[in-house]
Design an enzyme around this catalytic site. Structure first.
Site, PDB file in Angstrom:
ATOM      1  N   LYS A 171      -5.776  -2.913  -1.802  1.00 17.09           N
ATOM      2  CA  LYS A 171      -5.044  -2.078  -0.843  1.00 17.09           C
ATOM      3  C   LYS A 171      -5.897  -1.744   0.377  1.00 17.09           C
ATOM      4  O   LYS A 171      -5.440  -1.850   1.517  1.00 17.09           O
ATOM      5  CB  LYS A 171      -4.551  -0.798  -1.514  1.00 17.09           C
ATOM      6  CG  LYS A 171      -3.426  -1.050  -2.509  1.00 17.09           C
ATOM      7  CD  LYS A 171      -3.066   0.210  -3.250  1.00 17.09           C
ATOM      8  CE  LYS A 171      -1.924  -0.046  -4.226  1.00 17.09           C
ATOM      9  NZ  LYS A 171      -1.732   1.047  -5.169  1.00 17.09           N
TER      10      LYS A 171
ATOM     11  N   GLY B 244       5.714   4.040  -8.556  1.00 18.53           N
ATOM     12  CA  GLY B 244       7.008   4.220  -9.204  1.00 18.53           C
ATOM     13  C   GLY B 244       8.007   3.219  -8.656  1.00 18.53           C
ATOM     14  O   GLY B 244       7.976   2.874  -7.473  1.00 18.53           O
TER      15      GLY B 244
ATOM     16  N   VAL C 251       0.857  -1.188   0.000  1.00 17.47           N
ATOM     17  CA  VAL C 251       0.000   0.000   0.000  1.00 17.47           C
ATOM     18  C   VAL C 251       0.894   1.240   0.000  1.00 17.47           C
ATOM     19  O   VAL C 251       1.757   1.387   0.867  1.00 17.47           O
ATOM     20  CB  VAL C 251      -0.896   0.030   1.265  1.00 17.47           C
ATOM     21  CG1 VAL C 251      -1.800   1.251   1.238  1.00 17.47           C
ATOM     22  CG2 VAL C 251      -1.720  -1.240   1.384  1.00 17.47           C
TER      23      VAL C 251
ATOM     24  N   ALA D  53       3.333   2.208  -2.022  1.00 16.33           N
ATOM     25  CA  ALA D  53       4.740   1.990  -2.386  1.00 16.33           C
ATOM     26  C   ALA D  53       5.664   2.177  -1.170  1.00 16.33           C
ATOM     27  O   ALA D  53       5.514   1.480  -0.186  1.00 16.33           O
ATOM     28  CB  ALA D  53       5.140   2.888  -3.548  1.00 16.33           C
TER      29      ALA D  53
ATOM     30  N   LEU E 287       5.771   4.600   1.003  1.00 17.46           N
ATOM     31  CA  LEU E 287       5.264   5.369   2.150  1.00 17.46           C
ATOM     32  C   LEU E 287       5.090   4.458   3.374  1.00 17.46           C
ATOM     33  O   LEU E 287       4.612   3.338   3.231  1.00 17.46           O
ATOM     34  CB  LEU E 287       3.899   5.996   1.814  1.00 17.46           C
ATOM     35  CG  LEU E 287       3.876   7.088   0.751  1.00 17.46           C
ATOM     36  CD1 LEU E 287       2.442   7.520   0.497  1.00 17.46           C
ATOM     37  CD2 LEU E 287       4.716   8.280   1.192  1.00 17.46           C
TER      38      LEU E 287
ATOM     39  N   ASP F 230      -7.030  -3.065  -7.933  1.00 17.07           N
ATOM     40  CA  ASP F 230      -5.789  -2.808  -7.205  1.00 17.07           C
ATOM     41  C   ASP F 230      -6.069  -2.004  -5.923  1.00 17.07           C
ATOM     42  O   ASP F 230      -5.528  -2.295  -4.857  1.00 17.07           O
ATOM     43  CB  ASP F 230      -4.838  -2.040  -8.134  1.00 17.07           C
ATOM     44  CG  ASP F 230      -3.434  -2.023  -7.605  1.00 17.07           C
ATOM     45  OD1 ASP F 230      -2.899  -3.108  -7.353  1.00 17.07           O
ATOM     46  OD2 ASP F 230      -2.884  -0.909  -7.420  1.00 17.07           O
TER      47      ASP F 230
END
Ligand code: ADP
Ligand code: ASP
Ligand code: MG
Length: 815
Positions: free
Chosen positions: A682, A797, A609, A611, A613, A678
């Protein structure tokens, strides 16, 4: 006078013997020296193999004998100047002929006796000492050879005879008291009985020969010259980070050697200990290195653990039964029987109830031990008071040793928790009464891992090695490897973490390197690897059995996700950016968490969830500290955020989706993002991590896609249908804009219910100004009531996802 002993490797060939000569020459310039030598490296084994072949009437013994002969002849040719060679060669050939006669005899009758074996095996040292002395003489050293059979007297326990110290002292005093040479070369290992029969002192016994001579002549020191620079903190062949211990006490050295540190033959310590003659262990190949000094007391200061050693090839024998409780003499009968059968016991443990006793015995002797004990207790066994012995093989003993261990609390706790964390199963534990030693019996195939784990724990200033097995080296995986490569120096120096990538795999090939793959040219190495196979990959990871192993999944594959449980069950941590495992059935998500706990193997998925963070980690900390999550509002799709931030009345929706895909912000199939699946995964993971039991089907998905787009199969068809329905998307935009709102794809969880969908976000909402591919999460909790806890930042990313995986690895390192 000083005694120098040179081991098998030190005298293995002419080149090495030249080094020995230099050391002897230098030492003899200061004082008279005794040089005790082993057989040329490997020759004792060869002699034993030759005798074994002869004893079963296998003609191949001749070939082996020829090999032994060649080794000696070659050494003479390389060492002795041609003019002096013939005399030496003639003498050696005569000896080898005598040896051949003995072997022919063994072949003829198809048998060898212990007595004959000693005679045969003694040729190793007898020949090496002869050649070395002749070489010394040819180099103008003041040297003479003395056959140790005229110096050391023993009983007739062939194979490992006991020394008659009184007779030995007399012979040595007579000889060394009168000899005038500067150097006396003596064969190690070999002795003789009162009846002048050749005997030997046990494998590795040249050390002992040297110690006996050192003790009786009261030498100033005993130097053991070998192929390593001292007694190491662990066997350097098994533990790369091991280092030589500068100073160690006799008792510590004895304990380490007794528990397998082969560098010193255990009986060596006793004779010199009484006379307090220092032992110096030195490296023939690196004579300038300090080595290890063994004296009465070490100045190990506060270091409680001085070394770790191990013995392989151990079996465990257990004797149990109520008939043992409080019955006097059980132990006496047990040990007497073993002693009479010549079986030595490596380790003993006994439960306080006396209900069972467990013995560590060499694998080779354990069946014999079982038969002997079953016979001694046959009566009790017949009455059912004692159960027949059970035995188990392929085990090993691993021991921590140190004089100061007794004054440090918690050492065994540290030892066993380090082993436990690495899934090393402990079969039995023993602690010496002197508290100089704690030993554990473990499986033989765990030895390397256990040694390295303990070494890391007790000697490496808490540098922790993490061994990574990485599957998936695409966008995220590639960036991840790049980040490790860049950071490894920092991690080692600042965080004491040594990260090693042991394996890599993509869908085509896989490559392993136990020492760590190069992160500079991993692409080439991987290309040359074996054909990729998930099961083989797992088997190899398991077989390598390295400490602190971490499986890193950078794929999106459900098959790979299906393999996590196998890794966790082997105490291998799992770090993944793949969402499949945590968003599949609740039961399997919980099972993985339970396995992680049961096998002390972290299972981390921070990047599932947002990336990189720190969303899941923050959530975990909230829950662990007793907070309660009441509501979550979030924009969790970097891809959808990018798309709706860039989509306006000037651009076509399908072009923006294509751009997002080309820039790597979407899954290869953008429908996974656009359909909302997606984001559903999450929010499901966040709800579960908040402590709610939920399935993916419980989440309401208010899709913004027309039915036809959802139904497409191929990616191109999906794009075509987006194009076809461009009017639908324009309407979505204009409707929001007319209200002064922006479109955001929002996930929401409240009161146990979750939904995802496109929402109109007004200008005063925290989501309104969410830029680019950013994510945002608002946690409304019991503690964060007025204002939610907000986490915001780049949420998609490869670079940030890789850094999130990296962060999980560091969490494990600090665990
Ligand atoms: P030599 O032939 O010189 O007597 P050994 O082979 O008997 O030599 O002993 C040296 C070997 O002992 C080393 O090469 C090493 O593999 C092994 N060894 C086992 N434990 C230790 C240890 N703790 N420190 C140093 N060497 C060890
Ligand atoms: N050569 C003997 C052995 O290999 C004795 C020794 O080297 O210490 O066991
Ligand atoms: Mg040795």
């Amino acid at each position: 006078m000083k005694v120098l002993k040179f081991g098998g490797t030190s005298v293995a060939n002419a080149e090495n013997i030249k080094l020995v000569k230099e050391i002897a020459r230098e030492a003899s310039e200061k004082e008279k020296i005794v040089v005790v030598v082993s057989a040329l490296g490997g020759v004792t084994d060869l002699l034993l193999q030759t005798a074994q072949l002869a004893s079963v009437q296998d003609e191949n013994y001749r070939e082996k004998l020829q090999h032994i002969e060649d080794r000696h002849i070659d050494t003479i040719r390389d060492l002795i100047p041609p003019g002096a060679q013939s005399k030496v060669l003639a003498q050696v050939k005569k000896s080898l002929n005598d040896l051949e006669t003995l072997l022919d005899g063994a072949f003829m009758i198809g048998e060898t006796t212990a007595k004959l074996l000693d005679k045969i095996v003694s040729y190793g040292e007898l020949l090496s000492s002869f050649i070395i002395n002749e070489y010394f003489v040819s180099e103008a050293l003041d040297s003479i050879r003395k056959d140790s059979r005229f110096l050391i007297k023993t009983n007739e326990d062939y194979g490992k005879a006991s020394v008659d110290f009184r007779a030995t002292a007399e012979l040595c005093e007579n000889y060394f008291g009168t000899v005038t040479y500067r150097i006396i070369v003596v064969p190690g290992f070999v002795a003789s009985s009162g009846n002048r029969n050749t005997t030997t002192l046990g494998r590795g016994g040249s050390d002992y020969s040297a110690a006996i001579i050192a003790a009786v002549i009261e030498a100033s020191s005993l130097e053991i010259w070998t192929d390593v620079s001292g007694m190491y903190t662990a066997n350097p062949k098994w533990v790369k980070q091991a280092f030589a211990i500068p100073n160690i006490s006799y008792k510590e050295a004895l304990e380490l050697s007794h528990f397998g540190a082969k560098v010193l033959y255990p009986p060596t310590v006793q004779p010199v200990l009484d006379k307090e003659i220092p032992i110096q262990i030195k490296n023939t190949f690196k004579p300038s290195e300090e080595g290890t000094l063994i004296t009465k007391s070490s100045n190990g200061k506060n270091k409680p653990v001085r070394g770790i050693s191990h013995i392989n090839n151990v079996g465990l024998l257990s004797l149990e039964g109520t008939g043992m409780i409080g019955v006097p003499g059980v132990s006496k009968r047990l040990f007497e029987a073993l002693s009479l059968a010549g079986i030595s016991v490596i380790l003993i443990t006994q439960a306080s109830s006396e209900h069972s006793i467990c013995l560590g015995i060499s694998n080779d002797e354990i069946e014999n031990a079982r038969d002997v004990i079953d016979e001694v207790f046959a009566f009790e066994i017949s009455l059912g008071k004692i159960r027949p012995c059970t035995i188990e093989k392929k085990l090993a003993v691993i021991a921590l040793v140190g004089d100061n261990m007794k004054s440090h609390q918690g050492l065994s706790g540290k030892m066993f928790s380090a082993l436990g964390k690495n899934n090393v199963n402990i079969r039995a534990i023993a602690q010496g009464a002197s508290e100089r030693n704690i030993s554990a019996v473990i499986n033989e195939n765990d030895v390397k891992k256990a040694l390295n784990t303990l070494h890391e724990r007790f000697f490496e200033d808490h540098v922790k090695q993490l061994n990574l097995f990485v599957m998936g080296v695409g966008n995220v995986g590639g960036k991840f490897l790049g980040q490790i490569s860049k950071q490894c120096k920092y991690l080692r120096e600042q965080l004491q973490l040594n990260i090693r990538v042991v394996a890599l795999s993509n869908s085509r090939t896989m490559v392993f390197n136990e020492e760590g793959l190069s992160l500079e040219n991993w692409e080439q190495e991987l290309q040359k690897g074996d054909k990729a196979n998930r099961e083989d990959f797992f088997s190899k990871v398991k077989e390598l059995n390295l400490r602190n192993s971490i499986f890193v999944d950078n794929t999106a594959s459900d098959e790979v996700a299906g393999s996590y449980s196998s890794y966790l069950k082997n105490s291998i941590a799992v770090v993944t950016c793949n969402k499949i495992a945590c968003s599949s059935a609740f039961e399997s998500y919980i099972d993985l968490k339970k396995l992680a706990r049961k096998y002390s193997a972290p299972f981390l998925f921070e990047t599932n969830v947002g990336a990189g963070l720190p969303i899941i980690d923050t959530l975990k900390n909230l829950i662990a500290s007793g907070d309660q999550v009441n509501k979550i509002q979030a924009v969790l799709s970097g891809s959808l955020n990018f798309i709706f931030n860039n989509f306006n009345d000037k651009a076509s929706f399908s072009d923006i989706v294509e751009q997002a895909r080309d820039e790597g912000y979407t899954e290869p199939d953008p429908k996974i993002d656009l359909s909302g699946i997606d984001v559903m995964r999450k929010i499901l993971i966040l709800a579960r991590e908040s402590g709610y039991e939920m399935e993916i089907d419980d989440i309401k998905n208010e899709s913004f896609l027309p039915e036809e787009c959802i139904k497409t199969e191929a990616v191109e068809d999906f794009f075509a249908s987006l194009n076809k329905h461009s009017g639908h998307f324009e309407k979505l935009y204009s409707k929001a804009e007319s209200k002064g709102c922006r479109l955001k794809y929002v996930a929401q969880f409240e009161k146990g219910k979750a939904k995802v969908g496109l929402q109109h976000i007004p200008a005063d909402h925290p989501f309104y100004n969410l830029e680019g591919k950013d994510n945002i999460v608002l946690f409304h909790t019991d503690r964060y009531t007025d204002q939610p806890l907000i986490i915001k930042g780049a949420g998609a990313g490869a670079e940030v996802t890789a850094s999130g995986i990296f962060a999980d690895i560091i969490r494990i390192g600090n665990f």
